[in-house]
Design an enzyme around this catalytic site. Structure first.
Site, PDB file in Angstrom:
ATOM      1  CG  HIS A  33     105.431  48.790 -17.710  1.00  0.00           C
ATOM      2  ND1 HIS A  33     106.447  49.272 -18.491  1.00  0.00           N
ATOM      3  CD2 HIS A  33     105.525  47.449 -17.768  1.00  0.00           C
ATOM      4  CE1 HIS A  33     107.133  48.256 -18.997  1.00  0.00           C
ATOM      5  NE2 HIS A  33     106.588  47.147 -18.572  1.00  0.00           N
ATOM      6  NE  ARG A  56     113.286  30.802 -11.910  1.00  0.00           N
ATOM      7  CZ  ARG A  56     112.249  31.106 -11.129  1.00  0.00           C
ATOM      8  NH1 ARG A  56     112.265  32.219 -10.413  1.00  0.00           N
ATOM      9  NH2 ARG A  56     111.222  30.308 -11.058  1.00  0.00           N
ATOM     10  NE  ARG A  63     117.613  27.122 -12.470  1.00  0.00           N
ATOM     11  CZ  ARG A  63     116.428  27.458 -12.972  1.00  0.00           C
ATOM     12  NH1 ARG A  63     115.414  26.613 -12.883  1.00  0.00           N
ATOM     13  NH2 ARG A  63     116.237  28.634 -13.514  1.00  0.00           N
ATOM     14  CD  GLU A 121     114.850  20.954 -14.844  1.00  0.00           C
ATOM     15  OE1 GLU A 121     113.933  21.783 -14.885  1.00  0.00           O
ATOM     16  OE2 GLU A 121     116.050  21.280 -14.748  1.00  0.00           O
ATOM     17  CG  ASN A 149     106.963  25.169 -14.622  1.00  0.00           C
ATOM     18  OD1 ASN A 149     106.025  24.701 -13.985  1.00  0.00           O
ATOM     19  ND2 ASN A 149     107.407  26.391 -14.434  1.00  0.00           N
ATOM     20  CG  ASP A 150     111.867  22.388 -18.279  1.00  0.00           C
ATOM     21  OD1 ASP A 150     111.245  22.694 -19.317  1.00  0.00           O
ATOM     22  OD2 ASP A 150     112.838  23.030 -17.861  1.00  0.00           O
ATOM     23  NE  ARG A 161     104.758  26.504 -18.703  1.00  0.00           N
ATOM     24  CZ  ARG A 161     104.764  27.072 -17.536  1.00  0.00           C
ATOM     25  NH1 ARG A 161     103.689  27.085 -16.801  1.00  0.00           N
ATOM     26  NH2 ARG A 161     105.857  27.646 -17.085  1.00  0.00           N
ATOM     27  CB  CYS A 193     111.665  24.477  -7.102  1.00  0.00           C
ATOM     28  SG  CYS A 193     112.492  23.747  -8.499  1.00  0.00           S
TER      29      CYS A 193
END
Lengths: 84, 579
Positions: B189, B296, B332, B430, B453-454, B464, B501
């Site tokens: 952190h 999101r 979304r 996706e 990604n999907d 991945r 996106c």
């Protein structure tokens, strides 16, 4: 069987969320990774599990509302797996 | 002159005089135990200190709000504080002084974490110790840590064994130009905060505290992870050159934020931002995002209250919309993972990625989904709000979601609640199935958004996050490129907009490829927007098209990547620091 959220696993923030969820229930919930176990209501216990991303995590609970407690944790793992 | 190698954490190149960071002293009590009749007052002291520490954390969080990831570190500290308080109180009830109880409980936890093999977890030790110090300071009534001043004139490089996140955050706004730590890892952190503060930071530099006397000149080369003690004139010149180049690069990128994202031959590209919290709209706007292409909503889910109600949704959406107006806000719907929420956890999905996730999860939880849809329709009446459905795999998915929206609208109408009955509804592309029937879907949705990604995971059948197959995760796999091409064409055929996106859009070589393939809207992590803007401004669409046409003829991902890197070497140079 659940999986620790990837890629970082149950690090600080996910651990905090797990504890928060577990404390809503009377049941004693235990998380297990391999042979290590952690009381789900104890943040530091959960952190010390060192569950890295993708490892298998088992959840068990005992007590009056054990089913609900497990269900809440299972949902939370889903949310975290989705990046939420 | 002496050169020490460490691990690079944040870029930049600066010279300053070393200041050893010492822990803030506080008047620790030597009392270890209290008499039974003092327990009540000791508990009172503890609870006051806990409130004080918590207040300090809230302030630290606010001060670093520019980066929500940083703010959340202090959120975790607040939770740690809350988590350890009952345990400390128990120790006090057993007759221990508050200070001693704090030390005992937190040291025990810190030591336990320190023994973990995985560095990501072992580094959390610092967070625990940070909470300890905060509590002890509050108990002693000591002031907050001060920014190191050095000699009061020269720039300061802080050299320390290790710093807690709070101590690092406290370095902001002073004379500090660099940070060098003997311990610590790049994922701590502390490292994240140093990065957010924007000065070069190198960690894991063995023996640096002993090697650098206070007042010595130190060059911190953040990008290389190198610390040069007492640099000679050649090194000083190099430090200067690198520092100027780095800062000029960063500044210039940000300064271009008001410029249009337009190619040299005059084609405009819409740059949008992907965000998770309403707060991030600010970071997106600063970088010149034209709106939010992906908001999101999973963060709304609070395990304490399994179902966020309509008003909670609405409040979050409004908070984001107010900041993004007049730009668009694409929200979304819930994109949760597989639903294994069976009481007792008895039934387990064998393959969660192919199970009850995203839209399927929403259909399986109609009440939760309904609350979200109602809130979306309501906020849509107040600005440019678009609804995006994740994981659409068939036209039935779209129709079912639309039917639920229509129902939600009807119920709002009956209740006399103002809303927009027909906001734009888009499908995320996706799942390969959706890309293949993109022409069919395009007839019934208002926009597409490609989630790479999907899409890649499902097209290539690989996860991945699984290290054994992760290297095979290739956005440039010809199958992926074809699925994207098909989607873009289907959207063009129906005249609906298509956004990307996924992370692919922000990777320079692929940005060019995607523009050439016909994409005109990219939704990106705010941090990469300035780089992508510059890339676009240095490119002609004609060139991108030629590059895409050629790329689509290759048979393997390797061929595509090799070609892209060679063809784009000149185009990519200006977006690299020092270039």
């Amino acid at each position: 069987m659940l999986r620790a959220p990837s890629p970082q696993g149950i690090h600080a923030r996910p651990a905090a969320r797990i504890v928060e969820a577990a404390r809503r229930y009377e049941a004693e919930t235990v998380l297990a990774v391999g042979t290590s176990t952690a009381r789900a209501k104890d943040l530091l216990d959960v952190l010390a599990l060192a569950a890295t991303g993708g490892v298998e995590v088992r959840v068990e609970a005992s007590g009056r509302d054990a089913d609900a407690a497990v269900a809440a944790l299972v949902t939370l793992f889903d949310v975290m797996a989705a990046g939420g | 002159m002496r050169r020490l190698q460490g691990i690079p954490v944040s870029g930049g190149s600066r010279i300053g005089r070393a200041v050893h960071h010492e822990a803030v002293p506080f008047a620790a009590t030597s009392r270890r135990s209290v008499a039974p009749d003092e327990v009540a007052s000791e508990l009172e002291r503890l609870s006051t200190a806990q409130r004080e520490a918590d207040r300090g954390l809230v302030e630290a969080q606010k001060a670093l709000v520019v980066d929500p990831k940083v703010g959340s570190i202090f959120e975790v500290h607040r939770m740690l504080l809350e988590a350890v308080t009952p345990e400390i109180a128990d120790a006090v009830r057993a007759g221990t002084s508050a200070e001693h109880a704090v030390e005992t409980v937190l040291r025990r936890h810190a030591n336990r974490l320190a023994q973990l093999a995985d560095p990501v977890f072992a580094e959390r030790r610092q967070d625990v110790l940070d909470v300890e110090r905060r509590l002890l300071r509050a108990l002693a009534g000591s002031p907050a840590p001060r920014v190191p001043e050095g000699d009061g004139r020269s720039p300061v490089v802080v050299v320390a064994e290790d710093l807690t996140p709070s101590e690092t955050a406290a370095l902001a706004g002073g004379r500090v130009v660099g940070l060098v730590l003997e311990h610590g890892g790049p994922t701590s952190h502390t490292a994240i905060i140093a990065k957010a503060l924007g000065f070069p930071c190198v960690v894991g530099v063995r023996g640096v505290v002993g090697a650098v006397a206070p007042g010595t000149e130190v060059w911190v080369d953040g990008a290389a992870g190198v610390v040069v003690v007492d640099p000679d004139s050649v090194s000083r010149a190099e430090a200067e050159r690198r520092g100027v180049a780095y800062e000029a690069h960063e500044r210039a990128l940000l300064e271009e934020s008001h410029l249009p994202a337009e190619t040299l031959d005059g084609h405009a590209v819409t740059l949008l931002a992907n965000i998770e919290f309403p707060l991030e709209v600010g970071a997106a706007a600063e970088r010149g995002a034209a709106g939010i292409g992906l908001f999101r909503t999973e963060f709304l889910f609070d395990p304490a209250r399994p179902v966020p109600d309509e008003e909670e949704h609405l409040a979050a959406y409004r908070a984001a919309l107010e900041r993004v107006r007049p730009g668009r806000l694409t929200i979304r719907t819930f994109d949760f993972g597989a639903d294994k929420a069976t009481p007792g956890g008895a039934t387990d999905e064998r393959n969660p990625a192919l199970g009850v996730r995203s839209l399927r999860w929403c259909f399986a939880h109609p009440d939760t989904f309904r609350a979200q849809l109602r809130a979306l329709l309501r906020v849509a009446a107040e600005g440019d709000v678009r609804i995006m459905l994740p994981m659409v795999a068939s036209l039935d998915d779209v129709r079912r979601a639309r039917a639920m929206l229509a129902e939600a609208s009807a119920s709002l109408l009956r209740e006399g609640v103002p809303h927009r009955p027909d906001p734009p509804v888009g499908a995320m592309i996706e799942v390969p199935a959706a890309a293949v029937i993109a022409d069919v879907l395009a007839a019934e949705v208002d926009f597409f958004s490609i989630g790479t990604n999907d899409l890649i995971q499902y097209a290539l059948a690989l996860d991945r996050t699984n290290e054994h197959v992760a290297p095979l995760f290739r956005p440039s796999h010809p199958s992926v490129l074809r699925l994207i091409t098909q989607t873009v064409r289907a959207a063009a055929g129906r005249g609906i907009p298509v956004t990307m996106c996924g992370e692919m859009g922000g990777e320079a070589v692929y940005t060019v490829l995607l523009l050439g393939m016909g994409l005109r809207e990219l939704s990106l992590t705010p941090a990469v927007i300035p780089r992508v803007r510059r890339l676009i401004r240095g490119l002609t669409l004609a060139r991108a098209r030629a590059i895409a046409a050629r790329s689509l003829r290759f048979a393997t991902a390797d061929e595509v990547d090799t070609y892209l890197h060679r063809a784009l070497a000149g185009v990519l140079a200006p977006v690299r620091p020092g270039g």
